[in-house]
Design an enzyme around this catalytic site. Sequence first.
Site, short mmCIF file in Angstrom:
data_model
loop_
_atom_site.label_atom_id
_atom_site.label_comp_id
_atom_site.label_asym_id
_atom_site.label_seq_id
_atom_site.Cartn_x
_atom_site.Cartn_y
_atom_site.Cartn_z
N ASN A 54 15.89 -31.25 28.84
CA ASN A 54 16.24 -31.55 27.45
C ASN A 54 14.96 -31.27 26.66
OD1 ASN A 54 16.58 -32.72 24.96
ND2 ASN A 54 17.67 -34.50 25.75
N TYR A 146 20.49 -29.85 8.97
CA TYR A 146 20.39 -28.59 9.73
C TYR A 146 19.55 -27.57 8.94
CZ TYR A 146 21.81 -24.30 12.17
OH TYR A 146 21.80 -23.11 12.86
N ALA A 148 17.33 -28.06 6.63
CA ALA A 148 15.91 -28.47 6.58
C ALA A 148 15.22 -28.17 7.90
CB ALA A 148 15.81 -29.96 6.24
N LYS A 150 15.99 -25.82 10.03
CA LYS A 150 15.84 -24.37 10.21
C LYS A 150 14.79 -23.79 9.25
CE LYS A 150 18.41 -23.84 13.74
NZ LYS A 150 17.85 -23.35 14.99
#
Length: 237
Positions: A54, A146, A148, A150
Amino acid sequence: MKNVLITGGSKGIGKECVYAFSKKGYRVFLNYNKSEEEAKRISEETGAVIVKANISKSDEVKKMADFIHSQYGKIDVIVNNAGIAEQKLFTDITENDWDNIFNINVKGMFLVTKEFADDMIFRKSGKIINISSMWGITGGSCEVHYSASKAAVIGFTKALAKELGPSGICVNCVAPGVIKTDMNRNLTEDDYRELSEETPLGRIGSAEEVAKVIVFLADDASFITGQVINVDGGMVI
Ligand code: NAP
């Protein structure tokens, strides 16, 4: 033989990267977290070495890196592809949602890169390719966390390219548009039709088309660094 680590190699864009790099003769390390069956099947077909971790957990990332370093010596190319997305109104995003997106999409990329950067600097060579999104450039409604995360991938890419350039390491970023993968499983055929109509090339993209650009940046491009390459059919111009 060149070694490439692909995070999130069990599905979608990462899976196509595993196939594409294997075809080019790379030794591929296929990282995954949950999709064990898929990872095993892809490994049987390509010979990729499976490395479960992970990427948001520093101890798991360290264990993965220690295994690669001790058994295979080095990583020439990192593809920081693993990521998650979520569509929600801004007012519904919880602290947990925010942390979850940032822990995987941003912290995971940081942890993986950090494990291999010292060795790349020592060898004065390496390619790091991070996967952002068109939403990291334009911002997507109902995907604030999402988008922010990226955008952070882009900032990370540009800063690291400046810092590692003198060590001969190229750091670039690919920003896909709408690509048909599990990540978009909630989109209906009507949604896909509408998105295709908004795209200058009149269709959505495939994971193979993104993988080809990633392989180009890793294998052929020698004087490109700090760039964001849009693979989006012209959605962002
Ligand atoms: P996908 O089909 O949902 O695959 C996501 C991959 O990420 C899976 O292999 C998954 O592995 C892995 N992953 C997720 N959490 C992980 C974790 N904590 N540790 C390790 N691996 C983890 O998604 P995709 O569409 O291929 O997306 C790949 C990248 O492209 C993402 O960064 C995404 O944001 C970006 N992107 C996608 C699109 C699109 O339209 N599809 C557009 C722009 C950008 P397991 O299943 O094994 O956990």
